[in-house]
Design an enzyme around this catalytic site. Structure first.
Site, PDB file in Angstrom:
ATOM      1  N   SER A   8      42.382  44.893  35.524  1.00 21.63           N
ATOM      2  CA  SER A   8      41.537  44.039  36.359  1.00 21.63           C
ATOM      3  C   SER A   8      42.308  42.799  36.804  1.00 21.63           C
ATOM      4  O   SER A   8      42.655  41.930  35.995  1.00 21.63           O
ATOM      5  CB  SER A   8      40.288  43.622  35.584  1.00 21.63           C
ATOM      6  OG  SER A   8      39.638  42.584  36.283  1.00 21.63           O
ATOM      7  N   HIS A  33      42.136  47.558  39.262  1.00 21.00           N
ATOM      8  CA  HIS A  33      40.684  47.302  39.360  1.00 21.00           C
ATOM      9  C   HIS A  33      40.496  45.983  40.108  1.00 21.00           C
ATOM     10  O   HIS A  33      41.019  44.951  39.706  1.00 21.00           O
ATOM     11  CB  HIS A  33      40.153  47.223  37.929  1.00 21.00           C
ATOM     12  CG  HIS A  33      38.688  47.014  37.784  1.00 21.00           C
ATOM     13  ND1 HIS A  33      37.792  48.053  37.689  1.00 21.00           N
ATOM     14  CD2 HIS A  33      37.948  45.882  37.687  1.00 21.00           C
ATOM     15  CE1 HIS A  33      36.564  47.574  37.523  1.00 21.00           C
ATOM     16  NE2 HIS A  33      36.630  46.249  37.525  1.00 21.00           N
ATOM     17  N   ASP A  35      37.877  43.315  41.404  1.00 17.86           N
ATOM     18  CA  ASP A  35      36.511  42.824  41.181  1.00 17.86           C
ATOM     19  C   ASP A  35      36.043  41.930  42.318  1.00 17.86           C
ATOM     20  O   ASP A  35      36.529  40.809  42.464  1.00 17.86           O
ATOM     21  CB  ASP A  35      36.467  41.991  39.892  1.00 17.86           C
ATOM     22  CG  ASP A  35      36.546  42.841  38.644  1.00 17.86           C
ATOM     23  OD1 ASP A  35      35.679  43.707  38.475  1.00 17.86           O
ATOM     24  OD2 ASP A  35      37.483  42.619  37.847  1.00 17.86           O
ATOM     25  N   MET A  37      33.051  39.729  43.773  1.00 21.57           N
ATOM     26  CA  MET A  37      31.796  39.056  43.369  1.00 21.57           C
ATOM     27  C   MET A  37      31.339  38.143  44.499  1.00 21.57           C
ATOM     28  O   MET A  37      32.160  37.454  45.109  1.00 21.57           O
ATOM     29  CB  MET A  37      32.048  38.200  42.125  1.00 21.57           C
ATOM     30  CG  MET A  37      32.630  38.967  40.951  1.00 21.57           C
ATOM     31  SD  MET A  37      32.913  37.851  39.585  1.00 21.57           S
ATOM     32  CE  MET A  37      33.659  38.978  38.392  1.00 21.57           C
ATOM     33  N   HIS A  66      35.517  47.286  42.480  1.00 16.79           N
ATOM     34  CA  HIS A  66      34.273  47.121  41.716  1.00 16.79           C
ATOM     35  C   HIS A  66      33.444  46.079  42.443  1.00 16.79           C
ATOM     36  O   HIS A  66      33.693  44.882  42.341  1.00 16.79           O
ATOM     37  CB  HIS A  66      34.618  46.687  40.285  1.00 16.79           C
ATOM     38  CG  HIS A  66      33.424  46.422  39.421  1.00 16.79           C
ATOM     39  ND1 HIS A  66      33.505  45.752  38.217  1.00 16.79           N
ATOM     40  CD2 HIS A  66      32.107  46.748  39.579  1.00 16.79           C
ATOM     41  CE1 HIS A  66      32.296  45.672  37.681  1.00 16.79           C
ATOM     42  NE2 HIS A  66      31.440  46.261  38.478  1.00 16.79           N
ATOM     43  N   MET A  68      30.572  43.857  42.889  1.00 21.23           N
ATOM     44  CA  MET A  68      29.441  43.172  42.247  1.00 21.23           C
ATOM     45  C   MET A  68      28.783  42.322  43.325  1.00 21.23           C
ATOM     46  O   MET A  68      28.783  41.087  43.273  1.00 21.23           O
ATOM     47  CB  MET A  68      29.945  42.335  41.066  1.00 21.23           C
ATOM     48  CG  MET A  68      30.348  43.190  39.873  1.00 21.23           C
ATOM     49  SD  MET A  68      31.350  42.290  38.688  1.00 21.23           S
ATOM     50  CE  MET A  68      32.970  42.509  39.438  1.00 21.23           C
ATOM     51  N   MET A 137      28.806  48.795  32.075  1.00 22.68           N
ATOM     52  CA  MET A 137      29.302  47.436  31.849  1.00 22.68           C
ATOM     53  C   MET A 137      29.124  47.083  30.374  1.00 22.68           C
ATOM     54  O   MET A 137      28.043  47.243  29.812  1.00 22.68           O
ATOM     55  CB  MET A 137      28.546  46.421  32.719  1.00 22.68           C
ATOM     56  CG  MET A 137      28.908  46.452  34.194  1.00 22.68           C
ATOM     57  SD  MET A 137      30.667  46.246  34.582  1.00 22.68           S
ATOM     58  CE  MET A 137      30.999  44.597  33.941  1.00 22.68           C
ATOM     59  N   ASP A 175      33.919  48.364  31.136  1.00 21.70           N
ATOM     60  CA  ASP A 175      34.512  47.165  31.729  1.00 21.70           C
ATOM     61  C   ASP A 175      33.893  45.930  31.088  1.00 21.70           C
ATOM     62  O   ASP A 175      32.672  45.743  31.162  1.00 21.70           O
ATOM     63  CB  ASP A 175      34.227  47.204  33.247  1.00 21.70           C
ATOM     64  CG  ASP A 175      34.829  46.038  34.009  1.00 21.70           C
ATOM     65  OD1 ASP A 175      35.632  45.291  33.434  1.00 21.70           O
ATOM     66  OD2 ASP A 175      34.477  45.898  35.204  1.00 21.70           O
TER      67      ASP A 175
HETATM   68  C1  DX5 Z   1      33.580  41.289  34.830  1.00 26.09           C
HETATM   69  C2  DX5 Z   1      34.550  42.155  35.593  1.00 26.09           C
HETATM   70  C3  DX5 Z   1      35.646  42.678  34.761  1.00 26.09           C
HETATM   71  C4  DX5 Z   1      36.532  41.630  34.150  1.00 26.09           C
HETATM   72  C5  DX5 Z   1      36.946  42.142  32.810  1.00 26.09           C
HETATM   73  O1  DX5 Z   1      32.414  41.126  35.535  1.00 26.09           O
HETATM   74  O2  DX5 Z   1      33.884  43.257  36.169  1.00 26.09           O
HETATM   75  O3  DX5 Z   1      36.418  43.656  35.443  1.00 26.09           O
HETATM   76  O4  DX5 Z   1      37.666  41.315  34.892  1.00 26.09           O
HETATM   77  O5  DX5 Z   1      37.654  41.164  32.183  1.00 26.09           O
HETATM   78  P1  DX5 Z   1      37.986  41.171  30.641  1.00 26.09           P
HETATM   79  O6  DX5 Z   1      38.786  42.401  30.359  1.00 26.09           O
HETATM   80  O7  DX5 Z   1      38.723  39.904  30.466  1.00 26.09           O
HETATM   81  O8  DX5 Z   1      36.660  41.189  29.918  1.00 26.09           O
HETATM   82 ZN    ZN Z   2      35.152  44.884  36.935  1.00 23.14          ZN
END
Ligand code: DX5
Ligand code: ZN
Length: 215
Positions: A8, A33, A35, A37, A66, A68, A137, A175
């Site tokens: 990630s 990955h 992310d 948001m 991913h 979100m 999750m 994740d």
């Molecule tokens: C959180 C993300 C994850 C995050 C995981 O909402 O979807 O992908 O980066 O990070 P770690 O491995 O630090 O928990």
């Molecule tokens: Zn993620």
């Protein structure tokens, strides 16, 4: 199926994005990955299309976006155009789950469907025959570096049993809070794609960290 490790980028040093990507690639991760948001579906805002546009050409591994974000269907074409291999979206964020699945498929991408810790597995079972991956999750989405929630292990077992009892070709991704220790728990429960941010990018020896996640 062999276990896959997905790095990630949320946890990397953004001032060194290219070298962080290369470091992850050289340490044996299988996927990148990404992310996204939006500050609405989750409180945090991370990065989106402009950043991916810059780094997509230098990434040699499959990219799993991913999302979100609310109303994810509006963004599928953009991410497809930017070269991702798969899009994982949230069941809770889409008003028409089937329409999002169909949209991702229409672009020839892998489909991932995710649920937050409080959402039961049964809500996504009607779609499981049509997707490539379930994302359970293991923290509340929105921030990296959180502590793994052990109550999510039952959900991993439940979805793994469902998949295996029907011989479906669907991966189970986890994740959030995944490190050398929690990796053992989630793999035992049936996860086969492990996303990790802090543990991979914070490791002194990234290659060993990736190996610890995989095996
Ligand atoms: C959180 C993300 C994850 C995050 C995981 O909402 O979807 O992908 O980066 O990070 P770690 O491995 O630090 O928990
Ligand atoms: Zn993620």
């Amino acid at each position: 199926m062999e276990n896959l490790v997905s790095a990630s980028l949320l946890a990397c040093n953004f001032a060194e994005l290219e070298s962080e990507v290369k470091k992850a690639e050289n340490s044996g991760v299988d996927w990148i990955h990404y992310d996204v948001m939006d500050g609405v579906f989750v409180r945090n805002i991370s990065f989106g299309e402009p950043v991916l546009k810059s780094i997509s050409p230098i990434i040699n591994l499959p990219i799993d976006a991913h999302l979100m974000i609310t109303d994810p269907i509006r963004y599928i074409d953009n991410y497809a155009d930017l070269g991702v291999n798969g899009v994982t979206f949230h069941y809770e964020a889409a008003s028409d789950t089937q329409a999002v699945i169909d949209k991702i498929r229409s672009r020839g991408l892998k489909v991932g469907l995710s649920i937050k810790p409080a959402t039961p597995v049964k809500s996504i079972l009607p779609y499981i025959h049509e997707i490539d991956m379930v994302l359970i999750m293991t923290v509340e989405p929105g921030f990296g570096g959180q502590v793994f929630l052990p109550e999510t292990l039952d959900k991993i077992r439940e979805v793994r049993d469902y998949i295996d009892s029907r011989s479906l070709n669907v991966r189970v991704q986890v994740d959030g809070g995944i490190n050398g220790e929690t990796a053992k728990l989630v793999k035992k429960a049936g996860a086969d794609v492990l996303v990790s941010g802090s543990y991979i990018f914070g490791a002194d020896d990234m290659e060993s960290a990736v190996e610890a996640l995989r095996n």
